[in-house]
Design a protein around this motif. Structure first.
Motif, mmCIF file in Angstrom:
data_model
loop_
_atom_site.group_PDB
_atom_site.id
_atom_site.type_symbol
_atom_site.label_atom_id
_atom_site.label_comp_id
_atom_site.label_asym_id
_atom_site.label_seq_id
_atom_site.Cartn_x
_atom_site.Cartn_y
_atom_site.Cartn_z
ATOM 1 N N VAL A 176 0.852 -1.193 0.000
ATOM 2 C CA VAL A 176 0.000 0.000 0.000
ATOM 3 C C VAL A 176 0.887 1.241 0.000
ATOM 4 O O VAL A 176 1.930 1.272 0.643
ATOM 5 C CB VAL A 176 -0.979 0.013 1.190
ATOM 6 N N PRO A 177 0.482 2.277 -0.736
ATOM 7 C CA PRO A 177 1.389 3.380 -1.040
ATOM 8 C C PRO A 177 2.052 4.022 0.170
ATOM 9 O O PRO A 177 3.222 4.336 0.126
ATOM 10 C CB PRO A 177 0.479 4.374 -1.750
ATOM 11 N N TRP A 178 1.279 4.230 1.268
ATOM 12 C CA TRP A 178 1.888 5.005 2.340
ATOM 13 C C TRP A 178 2.979 4.228 3.063
ATOM 14 O O TRP A 178 3.719 4.770 3.843
ATOM 15 C CB TRP A 178 0.827 5.474 3.324
ATOM 16 N N LYS A 183 9.858 10.733 2.096
ATOM 17 C CA LYS A 183 8.986 11.837 2.480
ATOM 18 C C LYS A 183 8.293 12.395 1.262
ATOM 19 O O LYS A 183 7.137 12.738 1.285
ATOM 20 C CB LYS A 183 9.814 12.931 3.134
ATOM 21 N N ARG A 184 9.039 12.475 0.177
ATOM 22 C CA ARG A 184 8.478 13.030 -1.038
ATOM 23 C C ARG A 184 7.878 11.917 -1.865
ATOM 24 O O ARG A 184 8.354 10.789 -1.844
ATOM 25 C CB ARG A 184 9.567 13.715 -1.839
ATOM 26 N N TRP A 185 6.901 12.266 -2.620
ATOM 27 C CA TRP A 185 6.260 11.301 -3.490
ATOM 28 C C TRP A 185 6.945 11.338 -4.841
ATOM 29 O O TRP A 185 6.813 12.301 -5.576
ATOM 30 C CB TRP A 185 4.784 11.668 -3.612
ATOM 31 N N ILE A 188 3.493 8.871 -9.137
ATOM 32 C CA ILE A 188 2.055 9.038 -8.937
ATOM 33 C C ILE A 188 1.336 7.988 -9.773
ATOM 34 O O ILE A 188 1.694 7.758 -10.927
ATOM 35 C CB ILE A 188 1.630 10.443 -9.419
ATOM 36 N N ALA A 189 0.319 7.350 -9.186
ATOM 37 C CA ALA A 189 -0.527 6.442 -9.961
ATOM 38 C C ALA A 189 -1.890 7.082 -10.105
ATOM 39 O O ALA A 189 -2.566 7.327 -9.117
ATOM 40 C CB ALA A 189 -0.644 5.102 -9.257
ATOM 41 N N SER A 190 -2.296 7.382 -11.333
ATOM 42 C CA SER A 190 -3.612 7.966 -11.535
ATOM 43 C C SER A 190 -4.660 6.866 -11.423
ATOM 44 O O SER A 190 -4.579 5.854 -12.115
ATOM 45 C CB SER A 190 -3.671 8.631 -12.912
ATOM 46 N N PHE B 49 -5.083 9.624 -6.589
ATOM 47 C CA PHE B 49 -3.907 8.764 -6.664
ATOM 48 C C PHE B 49 -3.909 7.689 -5.591
ATOM 49 O O PHE B 49 -2.858 7.225 -5.166
ATOM 50 C CB PHE B 49 -2.611 9.604 -6.571
ATOM 51 N N TYR B 51 -4.602 3.919 -4.265
ATOM 52 C CA TYR B 51 -4.498 2.675 -5.017
ATOM 53 C C TYR B 51 -5.848 2.009 -5.280
ATOM 54 O O TYR B 51 -5.989 1.218 -6.201
ATOM 55 C CB TYR B 51 -3.565 1.701 -4.289
ATOM 56 N N TRP B 115 0.847 13.914 -1.313
ATOM 57 C CA TRP B 115 1.087 13.491 -2.695
ATOM 58 C C TRP B 115 -0.015 13.961 -3.646
ATOM 59 O O TRP B 115 0.188 14.032 -4.848
ATOM 60 C CB TRP B 115 1.294 11.981 -2.795
ATOM 61 N N GLU B 118 1.217 17.280 -4.706
ATOM 62 C CA GLU B 118 2.365 17.121 -5.598
ATOM 63 C C GLU B 118 1.914 16.652 -6.983
ATOM 64 O O GLU B 118 2.391 17.139 -8.002
ATOM 65 C CB GLU B 118 3.367 16.136 -4.991
#
Lengths: 370, 343
Positions: A176-178, A183-185, A188-190, B49, B51, B115, B118
């Protein structure tokens, strides 16, 4: 030949926009039942009587109120909007409609709209090309970064503008993304992804020859406006095929869509009576706007705007048989495979538009299938 | 008193995977049932964005819902305005308001997920100032014949938004989340106050008090303002059944989603990502849920009503994970709870 409808969302004087919208939506529901292939909407901003500033809203509304008709844009001015937002919006519409979206895109034709939105007019072509790239990446790629000349996604992405797309190097099992550190992303997944695989068709519109060349080089479908004369349509489609061949693109299966102003009535005199006034007003507006000259590549002589010349050169107006012959000729001469009909002229009453939609489907559409 | 339905993100998380097209079809049915049940509005919510396909385009989705309903209002809770071009939002809203016959309602949120800012390329740092300005831009665009707005962040000159909306403007709310600092900003500008989920009644009361104090300090009378609130609600005929919904649908969703987003924060506003079940904030989160029989739900809502909330959104099954159970909950709420609040 597939048949679609084109809507500019024109609202007659003295009519409330909400009422005009409801009439248009009823026409589209009828067209859906009659088996029209598609309905396209034109985008216009800051105009008093042509009221479709948001293709997303019109398309979203049609998505849940119809069953089979495809929902198109003719066209979305990509540089005016954020390509990521366009990808998100039309992915949602594609899901709501069970995969019926056709996204027509163009670099933009009215400088005033760019000014009001605070966007740069001069770089619209570069923004458009990057925007189409970004749009398709957003629809299809897992997490990615994009560092072009005009677009950076995420905002701090860096890289080579010549090769702007960077897929995420992460290859492990799904996390899972988090929980991915940092710290920075960086990518990106639209989401969500559209229903159509690999993505909804992207058709290239725009008045200039650049659009034709771009579509051909990319092997994308071509979308021509109703403003272009028959000669210009022939010239463009010819050029499209030649450029595609030179670029090594196979465009044989691609859609080549031609939009036309269409009106049929049981007799030619009745058809003329119904649309002569509205048609003249419509074309006068195109002249005032400057878009007619842009579509034609040169100034159009006043003589060419007489009804008989319009009917000859630009529109399909008359009896079902007469219009059918003209469509067959168009098909034969240009190999266009998609006809988008503007039946709803500003100034033609709702009932008459509905009658034409029905008459056209039964007398012309059915014959084209046969 | 007014009840709102929905607040769904149309998600298909790992704990409840399905095809998203199915979920959008179900969403239409949920809006129709909510209309039948007499809810005042149906709400959808926005993130980007994520998932699981969390819905990123609210007004588009609401256009789809408006096409299939006729009385219920369509409502964004909340549209994250600092990551959009406010002019585009105004144009979308104007068109949707006409297509829905004047049923659009806008709750505007600030957004907090780094994000998302961003990815959409808007600075997160300035969002506090920008939300107030952007709300003003949307209001001006939807009410004035032609508007201009010039500030450090936004520049618009003589823009005429067409069509003009049916409502001028649609009802708007300021979604304040769960920390006092955002409530204070809302109070200072006296924006209609909309409190989010996940905070227990003490935190809600603290934020509300901060809002009222700030409003008074700015020279407004807080008693004349509108106040709305989301409460995650599990309602069933029996307490055991309601707790089963809590256990099976609500808690898994909270543990995966809200904690992942960083929605639950400590006093400094830092997200608590490692929120274990023995953490004091976990208890606070649990205490924010209203779980039980209709009588218990009526008591729960009354506690918040005493604080001044006259607009309540009981959010069932938090995300729209379990369609049939959700419809059952909505119908039970309409039958047993709503009549207790008819004036």
């Amino acid at each position: 030949m597939r048949i679609g409808l084109l809507y500019g969302m024109d609202v007659p004087d003295g009519c409330h926009p909400a009422d005009a919208y409801q009439e248009i939506m009823e026409q589209i529901r009828v067209a859906d039942h009659l088996g029209y292939d598609s309905v396209f909407f034109e985008e216009t901003h800051f105009r008093d009587r042509t009221l479709c500033p948001s293709l997303q809203i019109a398309a979203g509304y049609v998505a849940t109120s119809t069953h089979a008709i495809r929902i198109g844009t003719a066209w979305k001015t990509l540089p005016l909007d954020d390509p990521i937002r366009v990808a998100e919006d039309f992915a949602v519409i594609d899901l709501m409609s069970n995969g019926r979206v056709i996204l027509g895109v163009a670099p933009g034709a009215r400088q005033m709209e760019f000014q009001k939105y605070g966007k740069t007019w001069d770089t619209r072509w570069e923004c458009f090309e990057e925007g189409v790239d970004l749009l398709i990446r957003a629809w299809t790629a897992d997490a990615f970064a994009y560092a072009g000349k005009h677009y950076h996604v995420p905002g701090h992405a860096t890289g080579d503008p010549k090769n702007p797309f960077q897929p995420e190097p992460y290859t492990g099992p799904f996390v899972v993304p988090w929980k991915r550190v940092g710290k920075r992303w960086e990518h990106i997944a639209s989401t969500p992804k559209p229903a159509q695989i690999p993505h909804p068709p992207v058709w290239v519109g725009g008045y200039g020859m650049e659009s034709v060349d771009y579509a051909a080089r990319q092997g994308m479908a071509l979308l021509l406006s109703p403003l272009e004369s028959l000669a210009r349509v022939r010239e463009k489609i010819d050029r499209y095929r030649k450029t595609a061949q030179a670029a090594g693109q196979n465009v044989r299966g691609q859609a080549i869509a031609v939009a036309r102003d269409v009106f049929v009535a049981p007799t030619a005199a009745e058809a003329r009576r119904s649309v002569e006034g509205p048609l003249a007003a419509l074309y006068q507006r195109h002249v005032d706007d400057g878009v007619l000259a842009e579509a034609e590549g040169k100034k159009v002589a006043a003589n060419d705007l007489r009804f008989d010349r319009l009917a000859e050169e630009r529109c399909l107006i008359g009896t079902p048989d007469g219009v059918l012959d003209k469509i067959k000729k168009l098909q034969h001469e240009t190999q266009a495979n998609h006809l988008i009909c503007r039946i709803n002229f500003p100034g033609v009453p709702h009932e008459r538009v509905l009658a034409t939609i029905r008459l056209f489907a039964s007398q012309v559409g059915a014959m084209l299938l046969a | 008193m007014e009840f709102w339905a929905g607040n769904y993100g149309i998600q298909r998380p790992a704990v409840y995977p399905r095809h998203p097209a199915t979920m959008y079809a179900e969403l239409v049915e949920q809006a129709q049932v909510a209309e039948e049940c007499g809810f005042a509005s149906f709400c959808v919510t926005e993130h980007h964005f994520w998932y699981d396909g969390y819905c990123p385009s609210l007004l588009t989705t609401l256009a789809g819902l408006a096409a299939r309903t006729s009385r219920i209002r369509v409502h964004t809770t909340a549209l994250l305005l600092p990551m959009h071009d406010p002019l585009r939002v105004a144009e979308d809203a104007a068109m949707l308001d006409n297509l829905s016959n004047g049923r659009l309602e806008l709750s505007i949120g600030m957004g907090y997920v780094p994000w998302e800012f961003e990815g959409l390329r808007w600075p997160k740092k300035t969002r506090g100032n920008r939300i107030v300005e952007a709300m003003e831009i949307v209001r001006k665009a939807l009410t004035e014949e032609s508007f201009s707005f010039e500030s450090k962040y936004y520049h618009y000159a003589d823009v005429r938004v067409r069509p003009r909306p049916m409502q001028r403007p649609p009802r708007m709310w300021y979604a304040a989340g769960g920390v006092p600092s955002t409530a204070i900003r809302g109070g200072r500008h006296f924006l209609p106050y909309f409190a989010g989920p996940g905070a227990d009644i003490e935190s809600v009361a603290t934020c509300l008090e901060a809002y009222r104090k700030a409003a008074r300090a700015a020279g407004h009378d807080p008693d004349t303002q509108r106040y709305a609130l989301i409460r995650d609600t599990c309602i069933a005929e029996t307490q055991e059944e309601a707790e089963r919904i809590l256990r099976e649908d609500l808690i898994p969703m909270y543990e995966e989603q809200i904690i992942g987003f960083g929605f639950i924060t400590d006093e400094q506003g830092n997200p608590l990502r490692a929120l274990t079940r023995d953490h004091p904030y976990y208890a606070k989160m649990l205490a924010s849920f209203i779980v039980g029989t209709p009588e218990r739900v009526i008591r729960g809502i009354n506690e918040y009503r005493k604080l001044g909330f006259e607009y309540i959104m009981p959010r069932f099954i938090s995300a729209n994970f379990n369609h049939q159970r959700l419809l059952r909950e909505m119908r039970l709420f309409a039958k047993e709870v709503m009549p207790a609040f008819r004036n």
